[in-house]
Design an enzyme around this catalytic site. Sequence first.
Site, PDB file in Angstrom:
ATOM      1  N   ARG A  10       0.434  -4.606   3.631  1.00  0.00           N
ATOM      2  CA  ARG A  10      -1.299  -5.379   4.634  1.00  0.00           C
ATOM      3  C   ARG A  10      -1.619  -6.852   4.100  1.00  0.00           C
ATOM      4  O   ARG A  10      -0.813  -6.684   2.793  1.00  0.00           O
ATOM      5  CB  ARG A  10      -2.253  -4.460   3.899  1.00  0.00           C
ATOM      6  CG  ARG A  10      -2.997  -4.813   4.802  1.00  0.00           C
ATOM      7  CD  ARG A  10      -4.674  -3.647   4.146  1.00  0.00           C
ATOM      8  NE  ARG A  10      -4.932  -3.352   2.410  1.00  0.00           N
ATOM      9  CZ  ARG A  10      -6.118  -2.169   2.587  1.00  0.00           C
ATOM     10  NH1 ARG A  10      -6.021  -1.549   2.820  1.00  0.00           N
ATOM     11  NH2 ARG A  10      -6.036  -2.001   0.850  1.00  0.00           N
ATOM     12  N   LYS A  65       0.665  -1.326  -0.187  1.00  0.00           N
ATOM     13  CA  LYS A  65      -0.260  -0.329  -0.023  1.00  0.00           C
ATOM     14  C   LYS A  65       1.443   1.534  -0.353  1.00  0.00           C
ATOM     15  O   LYS A  65       2.094   1.036   0.936  1.00  0.00           O
ATOM     16  CB  LYS A  65      -1.226  -0.157   1.217  1.00  0.00           C
ATOM     17  CG  LYS A  65      -2.138   1.359   1.488  1.00  0.00           C
ATOM     18  CD  LYS A  65      -2.691   0.494   2.265  1.00  0.00           C
ATOM     19  CE  LYS A  65      -3.871   2.119   2.513  1.00  0.00           C
ATOM     20  NZ  LYS A  65      -4.343   1.757   3.432  1.00  0.00           N
ATOM     21  N   ASP A 104     -16.966   0.354  -1.673  1.00  0.00           N
ATOM     22  CA  ASP A 104     -15.347  -0.245  -1.778  1.00  0.00           C
ATOM     23  C   ASP A 104     -14.651  -1.176  -0.242  1.00  0.00           C
ATOM     24  O   ASP A 104     -13.348  -1.484  -0.264  1.00  0.00           O
ATOM     25  CB  ASP A 104     -14.497   0.933  -1.942  1.00  0.00           C
ATOM     26  CG  ASP A 104     -14.991   1.999  -2.086  1.00  0.00           C
ATOM     27  OD1 ASP A 104     -15.729   2.653  -1.729  1.00  0.00           O
ATOM     28  OD2 ASP A 104     -13.204   2.266  -1.308  1.00  0.00           O
ATOM     29  N   ASN A 105     -15.243  -0.830   0.844  1.00  0.00           N
ATOM     30  CA  ASN A 105     -14.481  -1.013   2.648  1.00  0.00           C
ATOM     31  C   ASN A 105     -15.089  -2.005   3.134  1.00  0.00           C
ATOM     32  O   ASN A 105     -14.749  -1.879   4.327  1.00  0.00           O
ATOM     33  CB  ASN A 105     -13.881   0.387   3.052  1.00  0.00           C
ATOM     34  CG  ASN A 105     -12.908   0.734   2.348  1.00  0.00           C
ATOM     35  OD1 ASN A 105     -12.205   1.105   1.920  1.00  0.00           O
ATOM     36  ND2 ASN A 105     -13.708   3.106   3.134  1.00  0.00           N
TER      37      ASN A 105
END
EC number: 2.7.7.-
Length: 488
Positions: free
Chosen positions: A177, A114, A253-254
């Site tokens: 992540r 990320k 999207d989360n």
Amino acid sequence: MTKNNEAGWNLDHSYTTLPQSFYTEIPPTPVSSPELVKLNHSLAISLGFNPEELKKEAEIAIFAGNALPEGAHPLAQAYAGHQFGHFNMLGDGRALLIGEQMTPSGKRFDIQLKGSGPTPYSRRGDGRAALGPMLREYIISEAMYALDIPTTRSLAVVTTGEPTYRETKLPGAILTRVASSHIRVGTFQYAAARGSIEDLQSLADYTIKRHYPEIEAHENRYTALLQEVIKKQASLIAKWQLVGFIHGVMNTDNITISGETIDYGPCAFMDNYDQGTVFSSIDTQGRYAYGNQPYMAAWDLARLAESLIPILHEDEEEVLKIAQDEISKFSVQYEKQWFLGMKKKLGLFSNEEQDQSLIEQLLKMMEKFKADYTNTFRSLTLNTIENTALFESPEFKEWYKLWQSRLERQEESKENAYEMMKNNNPSIIPRNHRVEEALEAAVTNGDYSVMEKLLEALSNPYAYATEQEEYCVPPVPTNRPYRTFCGT
């Protein structure tokens, strides 16, 4: 450049079996002088890595995107999302999936960088990340893991040696992540918006095989998929509410299909109990306030149901009924999970008709007296009724008598009740002022010792250890509300 495998890389890339519209293959953008500032030893071992090897220069280069491990297949994933209610076609704008690590126990985990540089989905973004938000994600995600809340995790943070420009010039960083997968409600919205039923079906089949193999042979497996995701999210949101966690940006999207918490941008933990608590600077309308989280999760899951409509059933009337029936089950499942969790927080083993009222009365008083959420339950657990406005009030004293007599009426001893409370009421959470203190020391002064001490304390939130007590103190009251930022 591909590095050898002494560190324990064991990468697969099953995501590339999906149609290519779901991703774009792209290498990470190298950085000038990477430096490892945090490595998660226990997570590394569970993933099959050798932590000592991961500290070497050649492996740090991988965490920085300057090199690739054996078997890597870097790609940016495409997805869509309702962001604060508005639909957009999105994608990984500053992250790359480098592969799926197969663990010694046969489990599969995404390894994602990320802040690894721009991708075709970056829009106007620079594809980079700042050190503060990456360390923040590390702290909060590891705290969530210790609280036994399903979550993505953080394997490593490296600084890039390059500045990142937001409102000001900030040191750049890349977070590694780890997730069961990065498939989101928004991934299904993306497939549905493109209009290819074959692609939508491919995504659903892949998701079932990866996350819910037990329903593969189900007669209506896509309905079963929706049911499983609803179940997972109902459980997850109940766990958030029970510890006072506020996500801050519950866009579609989360919301993961696996049921893990993802994206720790503007999240924070509640201090004073207040249903309207909002921390995110961009959530000006309170859409994702603490008390709204269950409703927003149901809204997001309704978007998943909409996306699945083309493959749920051939009959138009029947398919709408299926979708509506399944979504209506979310609130029932959530309420059940939350109520069970609240009973545990109060040491209630058995069921009595007035339990709901007992819980509601306490929460109402906590809100009225602006009581600290975590510390109220901590004090009840320790049976140390402190000198606070809540505990001094006549209504609390009346409630306390009712609660004590309720504990006495159950078969289990009070000792057992308090033990159950201890296992369900964390004595320590990542207090916002403590997190900021750790980030300030690390980012401004290069001093990571404050963060290390905080992480150590947060690693065992149910220990009730004496050395943790300094982290239990709430912030000094101030007229300035605490604000969080997404870091993008």
